[in-house]
Design an enzyme around this catalytic site. Sequence first.
Site, PDB file in Angstrom:
ATOM      1  N   ASP A  18       0.867  -1.193   0.000  1.00 17.84           N
ATOM      2  CA  ASP A  18       0.000   0.000   0.000  1.00 17.84           C
ATOM      3  C   ASP A  18       0.900   1.239   0.000  1.00 17.84           C
ATOM      4  O   ASP A  18       1.756   1.382   0.877  1.00 17.84           O
ATOM      5  CB  ASP A  18      -0.872  -0.045   1.272  1.00 17.84           C
ATOM      6  CG  ASP A  18      -1.887   1.077   1.311  1.00 17.84           C
ATOM      7  OD1 ASP A  18      -2.159   1.675   0.247  1.00 17.84           O
ATOM      8  OD2 ASP A  18      -2.391   1.381   2.404  1.00 17.84           O
ATOM      9  N   MET A  19       0.717   2.109  -0.965  1.00 16.45           N
ATOM     10  CA  MET A  19       1.532   3.323  -1.021  1.00 16.45           C
ATOM     11  C   MET A  19       1.194   4.216   0.180  1.00 16.45           C
ATOM     12  O   MET A  19       0.059   4.230   0.643  1.00 16.45           O
ATOM     13  CB  MET A  19       1.252   4.103  -2.317  1.00 16.45           C
ATOM     14  CG  MET A  19       1.427   3.305  -3.594  1.00 16.45           C
ATOM     15  SD  MET A  19       2.984   2.453  -3.692  1.00 16.45           S
ATOM     16  CE  MET A  19       4.110   3.827  -3.807  1.00 16.45           C
ATOM     17  N   TYR A  23      -1.323  10.392  -2.944  1.00 15.35           N
ATOM     18  CA  TYR A  23      -1.429  11.600  -3.777  1.00 15.35           C
ATOM     19  C   TYR A  23      -0.411  12.656  -3.318  1.00 15.35           C
ATOM     20  O   TYR A  23       0.121  13.413  -4.122  1.00 15.35           O
ATOM     21  CB  TYR A  23      -2.844  12.190  -3.719  1.00 15.35           C
ATOM     22  CG  TYR A  23      -3.910  11.397  -4.455  1.00 15.35           C
ATOM     23  CD1 TYR A  23      -3.671  10.118  -4.926  1.00 15.35           C
ATOM     24  CD2 TYR A  23      -5.177  11.948  -4.686  1.00 15.35           C
ATOM     25  CE1 TYR A  23      -4.657   9.397  -5.588  1.00 15.35           C
ATOM     26  CE2 TYR A  23      -6.171  11.241  -5.348  1.00 15.35           C
ATOM     27  CZ  TYR A  23      -5.906   9.967  -5.790  1.00 15.35           C
ATOM     28  OH  TYR A  23      -6.886   9.272  -6.448  1.00 15.35           O
ATOM     29  N   ARG A  60      -0.040  14.804   9.602  1.00 15.90           N
ATOM     30  CA  ARG A  60      -0.857  14.022  10.547  1.00 15.90           C
ATOM     31  C   ARG A  60      -0.397  14.259  11.976  1.00 15.90           C
ATOM     32  O   ARG A  60      -1.196  14.236  12.912  1.00 15.90           O
ATOM     33  CB  ARG A  60      -0.786  12.523  10.201  1.00 15.90           C
ATOM     34  CG  ARG A  60      -1.481  12.186   8.898  1.00 15.90           C
ATOM     35  CD  ARG A  60      -1.447  10.701   8.577  1.00 15.90           C
ATOM     36  NE  ARG A  60      -1.598  10.502   7.135  1.00 15.90           N
ATOM     37  CZ  ARG A  60      -1.887   9.348   6.552  1.00 15.90           C
ATOM     38  NH1 ARG A  60      -2.056   8.261   7.264  1.00 15.90           N
ATOM     39  NH2 ARG A  60      -1.998   9.272   5.231  1.00 15.90           N
ATOM     40  N   ASP A 120      -3.652   2.630  -5.561  1.00 12.52           N
ATOM     41  CA  ASP A 120      -2.353   2.596  -4.857  1.00 12.52           C
ATOM     42  C   ASP A 120      -2.135   1.339  -4.027  1.00 12.52           C
ATOM     43  O   ASP A 120      -1.378   1.360  -3.069  1.00 12.52           O
ATOM     44  CB  ASP A 120      -2.195   3.847  -3.983  1.00 12.52           C
ATOM     45  CG  ASP A 120      -2.980   3.753  -2.684  1.00 12.52           C
ATOM     46  OD1 ASP A 120      -4.017   3.075  -2.666  1.00 12.52           O
ATOM     47  OD2 ASP A 120      -2.529   4.340  -1.688  1.00 12.52           O
ATOM     48  N   GLU A 121      -2.812   0.255  -4.396  1.00 12.09           N
ATOM     49  CA  GLU A 121      -2.683  -0.993  -3.617  1.00 12.09           C
ATOM     50  C   GLU A 121      -2.482  -2.181  -4.540  1.00 12.09           C
ATOM     51  O   GLU A 121      -3.163  -2.290  -5.571  1.00 12.09           O
ATOM     52  CB  GLU A 121      -4.014  -1.298  -2.938  1.00 12.09           C
ATOM     53  CG  GLU A 121      -4.275  -0.686  -1.638  1.00 12.09           C
ATOM     54  CD  GLU A 121      -5.683  -1.091  -1.234  1.00 12.09           C
ATOM     55  OE1 GLU A 121      -5.825  -1.917  -0.348  1.00 12.09           O
ATOM     56  OE2 GLU A 121      -6.642  -0.585  -1.853  1.00 12.09           O
TER      57      GLU A 121
HETATM   58  N1  DCP Z   1      -8.373   9.119  -1.899  1.00 12.94           N
HETATM   59  C1  DCP Z   1      -9.399   9.985  -2.299  1.00 12.94           C
HETATM   60  N2  DCP Z   1     -10.526  10.108  -1.547  1.00 12.94           N
HETATM   61  C2  DCP Z   1     -10.672   9.381  -0.428  1.00 12.94           C
HETATM   62  C3  DCP Z   1      -9.671   8.478  -0.029  1.00 12.94           C
HETATM   63  C4  DCP Z   1      -8.515   8.378  -0.788  1.00 12.94           C
HETATM   64  O1  DCP Z   1      -9.276  10.641  -3.333  1.00 12.94           O
HETATM   65  N3  DCP Z   1     -11.779   9.511   0.312  1.00 12.94           N
HETATM   66  C5  DCP Z   1      -7.133   9.045  -2.705  1.00 12.94           C
HETATM   67  C6  DCP Z   1      -6.036   9.895  -2.095  1.00 12.94           C
HETATM   68  C7  DCP Z   1      -5.090   8.913  -1.468  1.00 12.94           C
HETATM   69  C8  DCP Z   1      -5.278   7.687  -2.319  1.00 12.94           C
HETATM   70  O2  DCP Z   1      -6.638   7.716  -2.770  1.00 12.94           O
HETATM   71  O3  DCP Z   1      -3.749   9.377  -1.466  1.00 12.94           O
HETATM   72  C9  DCP Z   1      -5.037   6.403  -1.563  1.00 12.94           C
HETATM   73  O4  DCP Z   1      -5.899   6.339  -0.454  1.00 12.94           O
HETATM   74  P1  DCP Z   1      -5.520   5.595   0.877  1.00 12.94           P
HETATM   75  O5  DCP Z   1      -6.766   5.347   1.635  1.00 12.94           O
HETATM   76  O6  DCP Z   1      -4.623   4.435   0.595  1.00 12.94           O
HETATM   77  O7  DCP Z   1      -4.704   6.671   1.742  1.00 12.94           O
HETATM   78  P2  DCP Z   1      -3.288   7.331   1.526  1.00 12.94           P
HETATM   79  O8  DCP Z   1      -2.450   6.574   0.550  1.00 12.94           O
HETATM   80  O9  DCP Z   1      -3.460   8.788   1.248  1.00 12.94           O
HETATM   81  O10 DCP Z   1      -2.654   7.248   2.977  1.00 12.94           O
HETATM   82  P3  DCP Z   1      -2.158   5.969   3.782  1.00 12.94           P
HETATM   83  O11 DCP Z   1      -0.678   6.131   3.902  1.00 12.94           O
HETATM   84  O12 DCP Z   1      -2.843   6.083   5.100  1.00 12.94           O
HETATM   85  O13 DCP Z   1      -2.545   4.724   3.037  1.00 12.94           O
END
Ligand code: DCP
Length: 490
Positions: A18-19, A23, A60, A120-121
């Site tokens: 998982d990245m 974004y 965060r 991103d997964e």
């Molecule tokens: N995303 C979005 N709207 C949301 C949730 C996520 O557009 N309600 C987009 C932005 C994130 C990407 O999808 O960067 C991946 O979502 P993740 O839930 O995996 O969260 P992140 O990668 O941002 O953070 P984490 O490190 O907690 O996985």
Amino acid sequence: MPVAKPESSDSRVIAHVDMDCFYVQVEQRKQPQLRGLPTAVVQYNEWKGGALIAVSYEARKFGVKRSMRGEEAKEVCPQVQLVQVPVARGKADLSGYRNAGSEVVSILARRGRCERASIDEVYLDLTDAAEMMLADNPPQGMETIDEEALKSHILGLNNEDGNDVKENVRKWIHRHNADHRDKLLACGILIVAELRMQVLKETEFTCSAGIAHNKMLAKLASGMNKPAQQTVVPFSSVKGLLDTLPIRKMKQLGGKLGISLQMDMGVNTVGDLLQFPEEKLQERYGINTGTWLWNIARGISGEEVEGRLLPKSHGSGKTFPGPRALKTVPAVQHWLNQLCEELSERLCSDLDQNKRIAHTLTLHARAYKSSDSDSQKKFPSKSCPLRYGTAKIQEDAFNLFQAGLREYIGFYGGKTQGSHCSGWGITSLSVSASKIVPIPSGTCSIAKYFQGQSTSHFSSMQSSDNLNTEATLSLPSGLLAFLIIFWPCL
Ligand code: DCP
């Protein structure tokens, strides 16, 4: 009778990658001066600085959360850097993020079967690579273990004996008396650490990973230690992990089923499910769901990693919250046209790059009626065979919308047309293309494919005689280029 545990499932090596704050990382790569600063990506709109959709780990720490608006984020962290999602056709343009995800997938896919699960997964089945490592160069005999692998978190590993944590991990990886399953996981630790470092080197992105014997456990583990870390679930730690895991944290149990388990059965953790015989769970939730629940309580999941590097579907959508709800048919048509244009572009590049063609077009909408007691009624989703070409997709999507609207409001008269308010509002619209399949390889079968599919994909193609001219008139450029390349053979 309980379903027997699949024989081989314990000895698979599955990773979920998982990245981290994806974004944000993509934006920071574009603007390296933002690296290390509290940063968030914002979906643009004028209300309170827009909605945060990704938040860096630095931000965060100051209490910035995804649920906040830009202005709220500034209140808790005045130095937060807010970056807007790129915009095209009046809506978020996610293509840069999608492409960045593809870069990562192409690296991860080098060591085993790879399933792109979201933007991103990724799931990886590393069983063969781990077996090969065990046969050729087992970790137990390695003199040095890579630093990144030594930073792994191994669930259930006792770190209270005064040793440094990395030393304990090294000992765990080196154990000669470990059973075969743990030896395979030790290989998984090394392979995933190496892949993650490769991703960092080639893309500048960090990611986190879970390594376990099945997809469910790997997914649970990948989120436990973020960012840029990996977590391992040895077989012996599965029960301990699930015993205390809140039921709603399980994928698929965040919704109604999870609520029913809590309210009707008193199940609060996954471990609480162990008290119920499989028959009881089947009686309450049906055969399949009952068996699935019985299995997950024991950490059993036979779900395979699908070999899929490309998305299963393409979609383009936009929300219109509160006062921005669309209240007239022309307004809906305007936005549908934008969404269809984007969808059509993505279908063309999928065809150009991957030689894949989609079969089904679906329209989803969320709506409300301003004066109706039946306000729970949902706007029905509608599908039809997908015809290529932006204008055709626009026309079909609009027809689907009108059919949905007729059903939703119960009639379709003059009131729903024109530019004045008709008592309904659309708060979200999306179009998607699914049932995407590869065109059979070989130019001659491509010719047959297009001819065979002429009625659904190309409404204007009546016979092979008029294919060339008609196609020139109605096909998008990508598809047209594709046909021109192969035309001599048709
Ligand atoms: N995303 C979005 N709207 C949301 C949730 C996520 O557009 N309600 C987009 C932005 C994130 C990407 O999808 O960067 C991946 O979502 P993740 O839930 O995996 O969260 P992140 O990668 O941002 O953070 P984490 O490190 O907690 O996985």
